[in-house]
Design a protein around this motif. Structure first.
Motif, PDB file in Angstrom:
ATOM      1  N   PRO A   1       0.455   0.300   3.043  1.00  0.00           N
ATOM      2  CA  PRO A   1       1.480  -0.647   3.174  1.00  0.00           C
ATOM      3  C   PRO A   1       2.039  -1.276   2.163  1.00  0.00           C
ATOM      4  CG  PRO A   1      -0.454  -1.003   4.586  1.00  0.00           C
ATOM      5  CD  PRO A   1      -0.816  -0.122   3.602  1.00  0.00           C
ATOM      6  N   LYS A   2       1.556  -1.546   1.045  1.00  0.00           N
ATOM      7  CA  LYS A   2       2.179  -2.273  -0.099  1.00  0.00           C
ATOM      8  C   LYS A   2       3.381  -1.434  -0.665  1.00  0.00           C
ATOM      9  CE  LYS A   2      -2.200  -4.510  -1.895  1.00  0.00           C
ATOM     10  NZ  LYS A   2      -3.098  -4.560  -3.039  1.00  0.00           N
TER      11      LYS A   2
ATOM     12  N   GLN B   1       6.434  -2.948  11.942  1.00  0.00           N
ATOM     13  CA  GLN B   1       6.818  -3.870  10.920  1.00  0.00           C
ATOM     14  C   GLN B   1       8.205  -3.977  10.729  1.00  0.00           C
ATOM     15  OE1 GLN B   1       4.117  -2.963   7.566  1.00  0.00           O
ATOM     16  NE2 GLN B   1       2.312  -3.959   8.401  1.00  0.00           N
TER      17      GLN B   1
ATOM     18  N   ASP C   1      -1.084  -6.371   7.278  1.00  0.00           N
ATOM     19  CA  ASP C   1      -1.419  -6.098   5.869  1.00  0.00           C
ATOM     20  C   ASP C   1      -2.270  -7.295   5.388  1.00  0.00           C
ATOM     21  OD1 ASP C   1       0.351  -4.034   5.787  1.00  0.00           O
ATOM     22  OD2 ASP C   1       2.190  -5.136   5.664  1.00  0.00           O
TER      23      ASP C   1
ATOM     24  N   TYR D   1       5.265  -8.611   7.196  1.00  0.00           N
ATOM     25  CA  TYR D   1       3.865  -8.562   6.687  1.00  0.00           C
ATOM     26  C   TYR D   1       2.869  -9.432   6.776  1.00  0.00           C
ATOM     27  CZ  TYR D   1       7.048  -4.769   4.706  1.00  0.00           C
ATOM     28  OH  TYR D   1       7.833  -3.636   4.675  1.00  0.00           O
TER      29      TYR D   1
ATOM     30  N   SER E   1      -5.756  -5.789   3.715  1.00  0.00           N
ATOM     31  CA  SER E   1      -5.937  -6.000   2.253  1.00  0.00           C
ATOM     32  C   SER E   1      -6.949  -7.232   1.888  1.00  0.00           C
ATOM     33  CB  SER E   1      -4.434  -6.504   1.664  1.00  0.00           C
ATOM     34  OG  SER E   1      -4.073  -7.613   2.126  1.00  0.00           O
TER      35      SER E   1
END
Length: 368
Positions: free
Chosen positions: A40-41, A224, A131, A127, A135
């Motif tokens: 996702p980053k 997203q 996310d 996000y 994370s």
């Protein structure tokens, strides 16, 4: 050229011909989309590069010379730091005299403007939930299912609930539900069939909204990079609320839907889904097929399950060819449906699931 796994700056993507081709023509010849979804980053950096490429279509004469100079200086600051002395100074002067660099300046100015709006009105919300959860160091107990295939995948949760996860979607969930709540996290699209447990409500967190259920079936669409989140109820009742906005919860009944506009943080309840073209056209097989069976051959019931869940059902055709069932399987997760079918056929009938393959073993119907 560096391998894409080493890309850390927007310049890396802009210099990649394969990336530019993907963005301009949507021809993903080198698996950029799958690569982006793996982590996702990466998505935010890819989005920044996309915005800059889109800005190339803006005429240069819309910008003042001062804006271009400022943009150019910022764009090549990192390059100047990486190179040494007079060679780099000469290179910058030469580059400024090329139309390509002027276009980069245009990209940067409009990219920064777009990125400002994106970060303030869009990206923070895009996000926010998924996310942050995956994370978070406290998320070690969560399992993550990512569907990078081109067809739906079945995910069976520890409480017996089933999730039909659509392509390019991700689901994070605990190996075992503990406490007084059942919480899962979705990025993308999925159809949920939740095991009933009034004492332990089920929550689906998807972008900025949370959907609460006790036992029901419904679909959530929450990518997203899309501006809206959609919830559609097939059976039962759900409550939808915003994670951040001070909105009253919305109650949805069967064949009702809700569209959450992320930019404005507003709800739009749809009481007749047939009047909404966007939602009605996106209805999947599992939402249309009936699971009410009256004196129906077992083979036909298994075919219905295959169509609904995009699975393969392997069963002894000859052994069960004279088996007919009358049963109601609506509002039941897939594992519960299979249990009911097997029990109705006979005590010597069982099933096993391996991914999207279901194997039925049986010695025949009770009444044969």
């Amino acid at each position: 050229m560096k391998a894409r796994n080493q890309y850390k700056e927007v310049e890396d993507f802009l210099a990649d011909e394969s990336f530019r081709l993907w963005m301009k023509t949507q021809k993903d010849l080198d698996g950029w989309e799958e690569w982006t979804l793996e982590h996702p980053k990466r998505a935010k950096l890819v989005e920044e590069a996309r915005l800059w490429l889109l800005a190339m279509n803006v005429p240069e004469d819309n910008l003042s010379q001062e804006q271009i100079n400022t943009a150019l200086q910022a764009t090549w600051m990192k390059i100047e730091q990486k190179e040494q002395g007079n060679k780099m100074e000469q290179k910058v002067i030469q580059l400024w005299n090329t139309s390509w660099v002027r276009r980069v300046a245009v990209i940067l100015v409009f990219g920064l403007l777009s990125l400002y709006a994106y970060n303030n009105f869009f990206a923070e919300k895009h996000y926010s939930v998924y996310d942050e959860i995956v994370s978070n160091p406290d998320a070690d107990g969560l399992l993550e299912q990512i569907n990078n295939s081109n067809k739906p995948q079945i995910v069976t949760l520890s409480d017996g609930s089933s999730v039909l996860l659509q392509p390019k979607s991700k689901l994070s969930y605990p190996k075992v539900f503990t406490g007084n709540e059942r919480n899962v996290y979705l990025s993308g699209e999925a159809f949920f069939e939740i095991s009933k447990n009034p004492k332990k409500p089920f929550f689906v967190h998807a972008n900025e909204i949370v959907t609460k259920v006790v036992g029901t079936s419904f679909r959530i669409k929450a990518y997203q990079n899309q501006s809206d989140v959609e919830v559609l109820v097939r059976t039962g009742k759900v409550e939808v609320n915003s994670e951040k906005a001070n909105q009253k919860k919305i109650v949805l009944l069967p064949n009702q839907a809700l569209r959450f506009v992320r930019k404005n943080q507003t709800f739009d309840k749809i009481t007749d889904i047939t009047l909404d073209k966007s939602i009605s056209s996106s209805v999947k097989s599992i939402e249309q097929l009936s699971f009410e069976f009256t004196d129906i051959p077992v083979a036909q019931i298994f075919k219905t399950i295959e169509q609904a869940y995009s699975v393969e059902v392997d069963f002894p055709v000859k052994t069960l060819e004279k088996c007919y069932l009358t049963t109601s399987l609506s509002d039941q997760p897939l594992p519960e449906k299979l249990k009911i079918i097997c029990k109705s056929i006979g005590d010597n009938t069982a099933y096993t699931m391996n991914g999207n393959q279901i194997i039925i073993s049986s010695k025949g119907c009770n009444y044969q």
